[in-house]
Design an enzyme around this catalytic site. Sequence first.
Site, PDB file in Angstrom:
ATOM      1  N   ARG A   1       0.398  -9.366  -0.434  1.00 11.41           N
ATOM      2  CA  ARG A   1      -0.111  -8.435  -1.444  1.00 11.41           C
ATOM      3  C   ARG A   1      -1.465  -8.815  -2.017  1.00 11.41           C
ATOM      4  NH1 ARG A   1       4.992  -6.903  -5.426  1.00 11.41           N
ATOM      5  NH2 ARG A   1       6.511  -6.403  -3.809  1.00 11.41           N
TER       6      ARG A   1
ATOM      7  N   HIS B   1       4.069   0.299   6.212  1.00 12.54           N
ATOM      8  CA  HIS B   1       4.034  -0.244   4.855  1.00 12.54           C
ATOM      9  C   HIS B   1       5.121   0.400   4.000  1.00 12.54           C
ATOM     10  CE1 HIS B   1       1.795  -2.737   2.027  1.00 12.54           C
ATOM     11  NE2 HIS B   1       1.857  -1.772   1.124  1.00 12.54           N
TER      12      HIS B   1
ATOM     13  N   TYR C   1      -4.575  17.115  -1.992  1.00  9.11           N
ATOM     14  CA  TYR C   1      -5.824  17.874  -2.117  1.00  9.11           C
ATOM     15  C   TYR C   1      -7.005  17.194  -1.427  1.00  9.11           C
ATOM     16  CZ  TYR C   1      -3.270  20.332  -5.804  1.00  9.11           C
ATOM     17  OH  TYR C   1      -2.346  21.056  -6.507  1.00  9.11           O
TER      18      TYR C   1
END
Length: 756
Positions: A44, A90, A134
């Site tokens: 991470r 992932h 979008y």
Amino acid sequence: MAKTKKPKNSGGGATPHNPVIEEHIDNALSARYMAYALSTITQRALPDVRDGLKPVHRRILFAMRQLKLNPEGAYKKSARIVGDVMGQFHPHGDQSIYDALVKLSQEFATRYPLVEGQGNFGNIDGDSPAAMRYTEAKMTAAGMLLLEGLDENAVDFKATYNEEDDEPVVLPAGFPNLLANGAQGIAVGMATSIPPHNVAEICNAALHLIKTPNARVETLMNHILGPDLPTGGIMVEPKDNILEAYQTGRGSFRIRSRWAVEDTGRGTYQIVVTEIPYQVQKSRLIEKLAEVIESKKASGLADVRDESAEDVRIVLEPKSKNIDPAILMESLFKISELESRVSLNMNVLDANGVPRVMDLREVIQSWLDHRREVLLRRTNQRLGKIADRLEVLDGYLIAFLNLDEVIRIVRYEDKPKEELIAAFNLTERQADAILNMRLRALNKLQEIEIKTESESLRAEQIKLEALVSSDAQQWDTISGQIRELRDLYGPKTDAGRRRTTFDLAPDLDIDLSTAFITKEPITVILSEKGWIRALKGKVDDLDTLKFKEGDKLAFAVHAETTDKIILFASNGKFYTLGGDKLPGGRGNGEPIRLMVDLENDHIPVGLFVHDPERTLLVASSEGYGFRVKEADIVASTRGGKQVLNVKGDAEAVRVIEAKGDRIATIGENRKLLVFNLDEVSELTRGKGVRLQRYKDGGLSDMTTFSSEEGLAFIDSAGRRQEVPDWPQHEGSRAQAGRMAPRGFSRQGLFAPDKRL
């Protein structure tokens, strides 16, 4: 040690298929927390030193490559990309993946974006991007360089979380992403913070390191000047500090906003800020500046406006045209995010996946070593393909040389494959290739093409084999690749032009707290009843001053509006007043107790202009006192600063300047004592040492003087009188002294000009 215990069957309880594991809680917590910590560090927070990416970014780019989102291609919905990344590689939240995708595309957050976004991807004000349904995205040229060679066995692959697909362990990294784009991350017990740098400078440093493998960090910094931030700005960190940061892998850099002065006519001006520090939100910066104006922390700033469009344009209006712009900006740099610090902590995962802090040389060398490994793996893979193709071509050439016999065997033999292998000493693969040839491939032109291809491949094979066996050729090849990258992102290109410049903070020997105050002479008047006012100019005729009935003058001090006025009270505290904040000379002024927290049972005993170079002498009515540096008495609050400790009926009675070599004290019993000033200790706070001993009464007055000039007092007629026999009153500190000479002041006071 954990052990498995077969539970008892108690009707609906545990069964042999559901055993209970007994384990000590310390061991259980330790093992699980260690697993969590390692996962956080490696999966991470920390980037790989080779490609500069964390797993989520690597998986995003790999998924976009599979979707063929090349720079020259069309965009695809971000939701499609996020879905593929989450479903295949992932298994985490879609929002975290989208946030990582967004950051890769933001020009104000990433120096060289790896993703090109279409739609609302957020802005420097801190506004959030539009929802992933979008927006659209595809890769940039930098992103493609990171993936170049992925199909040529350049890196290792590993199974995905569900073992249905494979994903790269690291990318080939034809782009120096770690230093170019930097990285931020917080793991368990460690963190990383690497600011972006200029690609052309990184390439120059890498070329120098290839040429001089033992180059020092100091030499590399002739090429890498320092961070090159997406938002520009001016770095004002000294070179020695920058060098130390890159040598140790840890440090920080001061970044200031870029600003200019615009003339608005009639002698007025405004300051325009065009670049702000890295990772500072513009909207938050303007809010903080507005708060600074409201709280009057920046007395020289009148207004702030945001006139930004695509570029940053923050307008700062000064209160007066007489304010120096440089001084105004210096004050704002100290109290706002117009100046910030960018930290450097090059804590990364090395090629073996071990986290450690590297210096600048190690980071560049690690990238170069990775590029060499990628070059060798791609070359060996190409050599394998060439050898495989040459094997087939050699079979074709044998067929053309023995075409009639090949045709006969194929036409009449029951097992043509075995016959061909036996007749011409072919491999099984060559025999299959000959048998799979089409008739039209048996023409003369095709034979020529096969010979040409074979010669070309053999020449390439010789060249690649020489490359594999020669370190010098390998580094020459890598140097050529780096030069091409440098040309692509050179200083003359829009993407490669350095944005962050270097300068030193101006050395302004100015007190910013008084820099915006108009300097004017004043006369500070304090009455016995504690009313204070400031008359304009230097007033010498004090007899014309008017006071309230029953009140009169106590102190009169010539000062300027930029001065700090120090008040010493009978409670042993020093209070600080600003010369510009005192009430005007009209009327009787204001009570001093409205400005400072002075108790009603205490009175002012001294008033003077602050001089940090002086040393003062303070004393109480009991005859105790000490020396104190005037720089240590300034109070920052209304409550004042306690310096002289007094208890019971004792009060602070005097404060004078400690100059000369002698001190003279006189008690209410009119006994005079002279002793060396060095006998009085220097403290910052306390009761002090005994100056003079009294049987009755206490201290009346004290003064300091030079033995060469002698001791004097002012008689009742206002005339200065010398004390010629003052040596007869000499003694040691804490003695009682001798009676004052005939004619000495009946009030028991020395010359008033000796007091502050």
